[in-house]
Design a protein around this motif. Structure first.
Motif, PDB file in Angstrom:
ATOM      1  N   THR A 432     -30.848   6.436  15.537  1.00 11.95           N
ATOM      2  CA  THR A 432     -32.048   5.700  16.253  1.00 11.95           C
ATOM      3  C   THR A 432     -31.615   5.749  17.488  1.00 11.95           C
ATOM      4  O   THR A 432     -32.415   5.275  18.398  1.00 11.95           O
ATOM      5  N   MET A 433     -30.493   6.499  18.184  1.00  7.20           N
ATOM      6  CA  MET A 433     -30.215   6.425  19.562  1.00  7.20           C
ATOM      7  C   MET A 433     -31.385   7.367  20.056  1.00  7.20           C
ATOM      8  O   MET A 433     -31.631   8.235  19.703  1.00  7.20           O
ATOM      9  N   ILE A 434     -31.463   7.151  21.388  1.00  4.57           N
ATOM     10  CA  ILE A 434     -32.500   8.163  22.125  1.00  4.57           C
ATOM     11  C   ILE A 434     -31.696   9.022  23.010  1.00  4.57           C
ATOM     12  O   ILE A 434     -30.852   8.836  23.787  1.00  4.57           O
ATOM     13  N   ALA A 435     -31.847  10.496  22.462  1.00  7.38           N
ATOM     14  CA  ALA A 435     -30.632  11.346  23.060  1.00  7.38           C
ATOM     15  C   ALA A 435     -31.654  12.319  23.952  1.00  7.38           C
ATOM     16  O   ALA A 435     -32.694  12.583  23.849  1.00  7.38           O
ATOM     17  N   PRO A 436     -31.160  12.531  25.235  1.00  3.67           N
ATOM     18  CA  PRO A 436     -31.952  13.225  26.123  1.00  3.67           C
ATOM     19  C   PRO A 436     -32.349  14.591  25.633  1.00  3.67           C
ATOM     20  O   PRO A 436     -31.386  15.141  24.950  1.00  3.67           O
ATOM     21  N   TYR A 437     -33.413  15.153  26.038  1.00  5.14           N
ATOM     22  CA  TYR A 437     -33.727  16.437  25.508  1.00  5.14           C
ATOM     23  C   TYR A 437     -33.840  17.499  26.858  1.00  5.14           C
ATOM     24  O   TYR A 437     -34.282  17.018  27.936  1.00  5.14           O
ATOM     25  N   PRO A 438     -33.450  18.727  26.809  1.00  3.47           N
ATOM     26  CA  PRO A 438     -32.642  19.230  25.484  1.00  3.47           C
ATOM     27  C   PRO A 438     -31.089  19.188  25.827  1.00  3.47           C
ATOM     28  O   PRO A 438     -30.849  19.759  26.941  1.00  3.47           O
ATOM     29  N   THR A 439     -30.388  18.675  25.153  1.00  3.15           N
ATOM     30  CA  THR A 439     -29.092  18.778  25.041  1.00  3.15           C
ATOM     31  C   THR A 439     -28.244  19.093  23.878  1.00  3.15           C
ATOM     32  O   THR A 439     -28.846  19.199  22.748  1.00  3.15           O
ATOM     33  N   TYR A 440     -26.886  19.458  23.905  1.00  8.76           N
ATOM     34  CA  TYR A 440     -26.299  19.765  22.570  1.00  8.76           C
ATOM     35  C   TYR A 440     -25.948  18.473  21.883  1.00  8.76           C
ATOM     36  O   TYR A 440     -26.095  18.376  20.607  1.00  8.76           O
ATOM     37  N   GLY A 441     -25.926  17.324  22.720  1.00  8.23           N
ATOM     38  CA  GLY A 441     -25.776  16.101  22.009  1.00  8.23           C
ATOM     39  C   GLY A 441     -26.818  15.641  21.143  1.00  8.23           C
ATOM     40  O   GLY A 441     -26.526  15.018  20.097  1.00  8.23           O
ATOM     41  N   GLU A 442     -27.935  16.129  21.293  1.00  3.91           N
ATOM     42  CA  GLU A 442     -29.167  16.015  20.423  1.00  3.91           C
ATOM     43  C   GLU A 442     -28.924  16.439  19.009  1.00  3.91           C
ATOM     44  O   GLU A 442     -29.274  15.824  17.947  1.00  3.91           O
ATOM     45  N   ALA A 443     -27.779  17.452  18.761  1.00  2.55           N
ATOM     46  CA  ALA A 443     -27.674  17.830  17.423  1.00  2.55           C
ATOM     47  C   ALA A 443     -27.087  16.668  16.510  1.00  2.55           C
ATOM     48  O   ALA A 443     -26.962  16.728  15.631  1.00  2.55           O
TER      49      ALA A 443
END
Length: 471
Positions: A432-443
């Motif tokens: 449910t966290m908001i991950a910045p796009y586009p990042t590797y962390g979004e994976a």
């Protein structure tokens, strides 16, 4: 002979010993530190720092060739191997003042550049000094473990303690050992134009996720590394210009240089630990969870305890000691969230339990794996680094048990997983966290969300949605 009485006497000026000395001195304790060799220990002088500097140089050489698939055309780099090694030395020299005798003396630590050994439960001596202390902390670290291979003792070989200072470029580097040190050095050298063969008696990177290791291995093979697994070295012979190796199956190799990277052993020699009442086991100095030895006034931290051999673990142990000694708190170590990273390109990072360990603890019916492939990560696709993956092991109740990541910045990407495991958070906290796009962390967010996919899009949920839409 100079006599000292102090609050804490620390033996060993590596990562753990220096962290403890700096913290204790700044909190008002009277501290004596023994370091007979180089301040900063293995990490600064022959481990983490020079190896990462060498990997950085190798990475620069590799990407100087360009990226034809992106329309970028480079050329084969000119590599001055001696200058690369000078770069390593410069990096070490730049960091060394932070770990220097002068800095620690400025903090109030009495630094003695001599070897210390115990004369009893409350005293150590060196060539010119005698120290009695309320508490002692042994932080002597580890050193390369040399296997009993026929002829090896009569051969000129490298370990991590010597290879970084050798300015001569190998023609063919054979590495015995396929653990993190061996694998990092294999990629670094092959990218710097060296022929590299890794010989591993079992399988490479055995502690890590097998699927991700297979992907990393394929990447290293594409770089030019040759792997020989499942076969040990039975004999080594030095010739005038080369080193001959015979493997267990009769295979023969000829190397210009040999690196032995078959693990490490704790440094306990010459300290007369028996006189101090300190028990030593096969793995190292025996401690309880508070890092106290069998002599409760003597603590041991870092590699010498036989636990995970990482710089960050030694620093963590130093904090546990500070709380026990200075604040009288019964702080205990918790190994459940200890991460490790192999700093290849891409990096391979892990924290917590592997899937097999989790199944052994909880049973196969209670454990699942959730994953996200970097081939489906937009940042990875844009940069053409899509061979990696995020894999997490989850209890059926949502508890995060472990995570492994293969990615260009896996050592950074693993950190939210470390925090989640250390704080006993469940997988929804990452989903449910908001991950910045586009990042590797979004994976990582995508992998976490995959845990819920089966239930979220199930016929039962669809039926519920259709019912609610009637209102």
């Amino acid at each position: 002979m100079t006599h000292h009485n102090c609050d804490i006497c620390i033996i060993g000026g590596g990562s753990g010993g220096l962290s403890l000395a700096a913290g204790a001195a700044q909190l008002g304790a009277d501290v004596v530190l023994f370091e007979a060799s180089k301040m900063g220990g293995d990490c600064l002088n022959s481990g983490c720092v020079p190896s990462k500097a060498l990997l950085a140089a190798a990475k620069a050489a590799h990407y100087a060739k360009g990226a034809a698939s992106m329309g970028i055309y480079g050329s084969a780099p000119k590599i001055d191997f001696a200058a690369v090694k000078a770069h390593l030395a410069a990096v070490i020299d730049g960091i060394a003042p932070h770990d220097s005798v002068e800095r620690f003396e400025s903090l109030g630590v009495a630094v003695i550049s001599e070897h210390a050994s115990f004369t009893g439960r409350h005293e150590v001596v060196s060539k010119n000094h005698t120290v009695r202390a309320k508490y002692f902390v042994i932080a002597t670290g580890s050193q390369p473990a040399i296997p009993p291979i026929d002829g090896l003792a009569d051969t000129d070989f490298h370990t991590n303690e010597t290879i970084f200072a050798d300015p001569k470029k190998p023609n063919h580097l054979v590495i015995i050992g396929g653990g993190p040190i061996g694998i990092e050095m294999a990629q670094a050298h092959v990218r710097l134009g060296v022929q590299v063969t890794v010989v591993e008696a079992l399988s490479i990177m055995a502690r890590d996720d097998a699927e991700l290791v297979a992907r990393l291995k394929a990447r290293l093979q594409a770089d030019g590394v040759r792997f020989i697994e499942g076969i040990g070295v039975s004999k080594v012979r030095q010739t005038q210009n080369n080193i001959r190796l015979m493997l267990g199956d009769g295979t023969r190799l000829m190397a210009s240089h040999l690196l032995v990277a078959t693990g490490r052993r704790p440094v306990t020699d010459g300290m007369n630990l028996h006189a101090a009442g300190v028990d030593v086991g096969k793995a190292g100095i025996v401690t309880d969870r508070r890092l106290r030895t069998s002599n409760k006034r003597i603590f041991a931290i870092g590699d010498v305890t036989g636990r995970q051999q990482f710089t960050h673990v030694a620093a963590y142990h130093a904090g546990i000691c500070l709380r026990n000694i200075l604040f009288k708190l019964p702080a205990k170590i918790d190994d459940s969230a200890v991460p490790w990273v192999t700093y290849c390109d891409p990096e391979l990072a892990h924290v917590g339990l592997t899937y097999d360990d989790a199944v052994a603890s909880w049973g196969a019916d209670n454990v699942t794996v959730t994953r996200w492939d970097l081939a489906d990560n937009d940042r990875a696709r844009a940069e053409l680094h899509s061979t990696g993956m995020v894999r997490a092991t989850i209890h059926k109740n949502g508890q995060i048990l472990g995570a492994s990541i293969l990615a260009p910045a896996a050592g950074e990407m693993i950190q939210p997983w470390i925090l989640a495991i250390a704080n006993r958070r469940k997988i929804n906290s990452l989903a449910t966290m908001i991950a910045p796009y586009p990042t590797y962390g979004e994976a990582s967010k995508r992998a976490a969300g995959n845990f819920f996919t089966g239930k979220l899009f199930s016929p039962r949920t669809q039926k519920l949605v259709r019912f609610l839409l009637k209102f």
